[in-house]
Design an enzyme around this catalytic site. Sequence first.
Site, short mmCIF file in Angstrom:
data_model
loop_
_atom_site.label_atom_id
_atom_site.label_comp_id
_atom_site.label_asym_id
_atom_site.label_seq_id
_atom_site.Cartn_x
_atom_site.Cartn_y
_atom_site.Cartn_z
N GLY A 148 -32.22 1.55 -57.28
CA GLY A 148 -31.79 2.94 -57.25
C GLY A 148 -32.43 3.78 -58.33
O GLY A 148 -31.95 4.87 -58.65
N ASP B 2 -36.42 10.77 -52.19
CA ASP B 2 -36.45 11.19 -53.60
C ASP B 2 -37.87 11.26 -54.16
O ASP B 2 -38.06 11.44 -55.36
CB ASP B 2 -35.57 10.28 -54.47
N SER C 135 -41.68 6.95 -56.99
CA SER C 135 -42.53 7.47 -58.05
C SER C 135 -43.97 6.99 -57.88
O SER C 135 -44.92 7.75 -58.08
CB SER C 135 -41.98 7.04 -59.41
N GLY D 232 -40.44 2.89 -56.44
CA GLY D 232 -41.38 2.96 -55.33
C GLY D 232 -41.72 4.39 -54.96
O GLY D 232 -42.88 4.71 -54.65
N GLY E 252 -35.77 4.65 -58.14
CA GLY E 252 -36.84 5.43 -57.55
C GLY E 252 -38.24 4.98 -57.93
O GLY E 252 -39.18 5.77 -57.83
N PRO F 212 -37.77 -2.14 -62.10
CA PRO F 212 -37.12 -3.03 -61.13
C PRO F 212 -36.95 -2.36 -59.78
O PRO F 212 -36.69 -1.16 -59.70
CB PRO F 212 -35.75 -3.32 -61.78
N LYS G 10 -36.25 7.30 -62.51
CA LYS G 10 -35.24 8.36 -62.68
C LYS G 10 -33.86 7.74 -62.64
O LYS G 10 -33.65 6.59 -62.21
CB LYS G 10 -35.39 9.42 -61.59
#
Length: 269
Positions: A97, A135, A103, A101, A99, A93, A8
């Site tokens: 920032g 998140d 996801s 991991g 997300g 990557p 995201k």
Amino acid sequence: MILRANCKINLGLDVLRRRDDGYHELETVMVPVRGLADEVEVTCREVPGVGFRAEGLAVDCDPEDNLCIKAFRLMRERYGVDGVEIRLDKRVPFGAGLGGGSSDATAVVLALDELFGLRLPEEERIACAAALGSDTAFFVRNVPQLCTGRGEIMSPVALDLQGLWLAIVKPSEGVSTREAYAGVTPRVPAVPLSERLRRPVSEWQGLVTNDFEPTVFAAHPSVRAAKEELLAAGALYASMSGSGSAVFGLFDDPQKAAALRTSYIYPME
């Protein structure tokens, strides 16, 4: 089951205040990037416990600390599921920032719900995901959402980004969430983010901001340079995503985006 765990971007990120529980109150709009995704495969096995195998990009954490394993443990504790193998093909990557991991963890929650026939209602899947991070809940719905609280309270948001192209630049260095929060100064903007995003995309620069940028840019000049490169290349809008270090630009011309030194270029939905 094999799931695509897409990443995201954040359109604006306001850190409003520090909460009594140690977290921060946020307001941000998260938008899925379906073209850039990890692959998460979850299969049942007869032996109790969990097996885990990681491929692709190397992740700088012990396998036992991977969010995929934490998601399995949470689901086992709450619903008694057991005996699975998880394969993670890492392509998003980390320390970016984006997300990735989070996801991945949500993908494991959704896969276990399906494989074990739990049939959890959406609010319960969101609660499981939210227990794993700030998140993670977003990826249960995986559509543009205005996220508040610590990121887990979501409401639909209308965005028209069709016809635009997204370019993501990931500097070689990463930024930890802890580092980003350590330097941020909470504030409540005069105009809420949802109102600012109603302006045309061409007016967002300087108006739709990420409160983590000043501290991260000061400590990591390459992140600032990446954003400046996007704007110089003709991005209508450029920003850091989440706590960084990835930055992104929205372009109305794919040729301008293609001229950048980046492997991540996608049409917006």
